[in-house]
Every structure is written in structure tokens, then in C-alpha cells.
Design a protein around this motif. Structure first.
Motif, PDB file in Angstrom:
ATOM      1  N   ALA A  20      -0.991   5.065 -11.457  1.00 50.92           N
ATOM      2  CA  ALA A  20      -0.543   5.613 -10.170  1.00 50.92           C
ATOM      3  C   ALA A  20       0.837   5.094  -9.802  1.00 50.92           C
ATOM      4  CB  ALA A  20      -1.533   5.233  -9.070  1.00 50.92           C
ATOM      5  N   ARG A  21       1.662   5.983  -9.243  1.00 58.39           N
ATOM      6  CA  ARG A  21       2.968   5.589  -8.706  1.00 58.39           C
ATOM      7  C   ARG A  21       2.743   4.995  -7.329  1.00 58.39           C
ATOM      8  NH1 ARG A  21       7.420   4.932 -10.999  1.00 58.39           N
ATOM      9  NH2 ARG A  21       8.499   5.614  -9.144  1.00 58.39           N
ATOM     10  N   VAL A  22       3.353   3.833  -7.072  1.00 60.48           N
ATOM     11  CA  VAL A  22       3.149   3.144  -5.801  1.00 60.48           C
ATOM     12  C   VAL A  22       4.459   2.610  -5.244  1.00 60.48           C
ATOM     13  CG1 VAL A  22       0.758   2.466  -6.264  1.00 60.48           C
ATOM     14  CG2 VAL A  22       2.610   0.972  -6.998  1.00 60.48           C
ATOM     15  N   LEU A  23       4.422   2.333  -3.957  1.00 61.18           N
ATOM     16  CA  LEU A  23       5.484   1.639  -3.261  1.00 61.18           C
ATOM     17  C   LEU A  23       4.952   0.244  -2.985  1.00 61.18           C
ATOM     18  CD1 LEU A  23       8.253   1.793  -1.850  1.00 61.18           C
ATOM     19  CD2 LEU A  23       7.036   2.507   0.209  1.00 61.18           C
ATOM     20  N   ALA A  31      11.138  -3.355  -0.330  1.00 60.46           N
ATOM     21  CA  ALA A  31      10.162  -2.430  -0.912  1.00 60.46           C
ATOM     22  C   ALA A  31      10.741  -1.819  -2.182  1.00 60.46           C
ATOM     23  CB  ALA A  31       9.805  -1.348   0.090  1.00 60.46           C
ATOM     24  N   GLN A  32       9.879  -1.660  -3.203  1.00 57.43           N
ATOM     25  CA  GLN A  32      10.300  -1.088  -4.475  1.00 57.43           C
ATOM     26  C   GLN A  32       9.201  -0.183  -5.016  1.00 57.43           C
ATOM     27  OE1 GLN A  32      12.276  -3.724  -7.310  1.00 57.43           O
ATOM     28  NE2 GLN A  32      12.031  -5.370  -5.818  1.00 57.43           N
ATOM     29  N   THR A  33       9.597   0.792  -5.819  1.00 56.72           N
ATOM     30  CA  THR A  33       8.616   1.693  -6.416  1.00 56.72           C
ATOM     31  C   THR A  33       8.332   1.284  -7.858  1.00 56.72           C
ATOM     32  OG1 THR A  33      10.381   3.212  -7.053  1.00 56.72           O
ATOM     33  CG2 THR A  33       9.220   3.677  -4.979  1.00 56.72           C
ATOM     34  N   GLY A  34       7.149   1.692  -8.314  1.00 63.07           N
ATOM     35  CA  GLY A  34       6.754   1.399  -9.686  1.00 63.07           C
ATOM     36  C   GLY A  34       5.452   2.094 -10.024  1.00 63.07           C
ATOM     37  N   ARG A  35       4.871   1.687 -11.155  1.00 61.21           N
ATOM     38  CA  ARG A  35       3.629   2.281 -11.639  1.00 61.21           C
ATOM     39  C   ARG A  35       2.626   1.169 -11.916  1.00 61.21           C
ATOM     40  NH1 ARG A  35       2.801   7.223 -13.166  1.00 61.21           N
ATOM     41  NH2 ARG A  35       5.001   7.672 -13.442  1.00 61.21           N
ATOM     42  N   TRP A  59      -3.419  -6.156  -8.677  1.00 61.18           N
ATOM     43  CA  TRP A  59      -2.692  -5.118  -9.399  1.00 61.18           C
ATOM     44  C   TRP A  59      -1.468  -5.669 -10.133  1.00 61.18           C
ATOM     45  CZ3 TRP A  59      -5.566  -0.936  -9.269  1.00 61.18           C
ATOM     46  CH2 TRP A  59      -6.381  -0.700  -8.152  1.00 61.18           C
ATOM     47  N   ALA A  60      -1.264  -5.240 -11.388  1.00 65.75           N
ATOM     48  CA  ALA A  60      -0.017  -5.479 -12.115  1.00 65.75           C
ATOM     49  C   ALA A  60       0.778  -4.190 -11.987  1.00 65.75           C
ATOM     50  CB  ALA A  60      -0.294  -5.799 -13.575  1.00 65.75           C
ATOM     51  N   THR A  73      -3.893  -5.202  -2.871  1.00 69.74           N
ATOM     52  CA  THR A  73      -4.042  -3.835  -2.373  1.00 69.74           C
ATOM     53  C   THR A  73      -3.264  -3.622  -1.078  1.00 69.74           C
ATOM     54  OG1 THR A  73      -6.201  -3.652  -3.439  1.00 69.74           O
ATOM     55  CG2 THR A  73      -5.729  -2.081  -1.680  1.00 69.74           C
ATOM     56  N   ASP A  74      -3.255  -4.624  -0.195  1.00 70.56           N
ATOM     57  CA  ASP A  74      -2.536  -4.499   1.075  1.00 70.56           C
ATOM     58  C   ASP A  74      -1.030  -4.354   0.892  1.00 70.56           C
ATOM     59  OD1 ASP A  74      -4.954  -4.742   2.355  1.00 70.56           O
ATOM     60  OD2 ASP A  74      -4.663  -6.848   2.908  1.00 70.56           O
ATOM     61  N   ASP A  75      -0.503  -4.730  -0.276  1.00 68.28           N
ATOM     62  CA  ASP A  75       0.931  -4.635  -0.547  1.00 68.28           C
ATOM     63  C   ASP A  75       1.345  -3.265  -1.079  1.00 68.28           C
ATOM     64  OD1 ASP A  75       1.171  -7.374   0.063  1.00 68.28           O
ATOM     65  OD2 ASP A  75       0.792  -7.941  -2.021  1.00 68.28           O
TER      66      ASP A  75
END
Length: 87
Positions: A20-23, A31-35, A59-60, A73-75
Motif C-alpha cells: 500500500a502507498r502511504v503518507l 511527512a513523506q510518501t512511500g510504500r 510497519w516497514a 499505524t498511528d503514523d
């Protein structure tokens, strides 16, 4: 007979999961985006492993800038910039 604890991963409601793509929003950095590349849910309960002083983040996440970070998860939130786009 002693009761066994269930250490199986807890399913995450919503769009979070490997791939999943996340912020990623953490207080110590912008804030940064990634997978998401891995879910360590089964390791987040310190149980009898004795590492309550160094908790495991669930999560990694491989950030788009190339860094690997570990987050709770809260991040995380689903990355809204990827809705409807291929990739």
C-alpha cells in the motif's frame, strides 16, 4: 495445561497492508510518501521476549526518497495522491 497466547498478526482495517502507498507523518520529521514493504504485527507485543524498552514498530515503509523507516499505524494514512493513478 497452560493457555497459549495467539500471536498471529492482527488484521488491519482499511487500506493498510504490504504494497500500500502511504503518507508517513512522524513528529520528528516532515511527512513523506512511500510504500509499505512489511507488517511486523506479530512482533509488536513484547510478551516474553523482554524488549518492552525497545518496542517494535509495526510497519516497514520504503520511502520514495530511498530510506527505509519503521512506523506505527498511528503514523500512517493512505496516500491520497495515488487514488485513481496507475503505479
Amino acid at each position: 495445561m497452560p493457555e497459549k497466547k495467539d500471536h498471529s498478526p492482527r488484521p488491519e482495517p482499511g487500506p493498510l497492508g504490504a504494497g500500500a502507498r502511504v503518507l508517513v507523518r512522524r513528529p520528528s520529521e516532515p511527512a513523506q510518501t512511500g510504500r509499505i514493504v512489511e507488517d511486523y504485527a506479530e512482533l509488536t507485543d513484547p510478551g516474553e521476549r523482554g524488549h518492552a524498552w525497545a518496542p517494535v514498530h509495526r510497519w516497514a515503509v520504503a520511502l520514495d526518497c530511498g530510506r527505509l523507516v519503521f512506523a506505527d499505524t498511528d503514523d500512517l494514512t493512505a496516500d491520497p495522491s495515488t487514488e485513481g493513478s496507475a503505479g
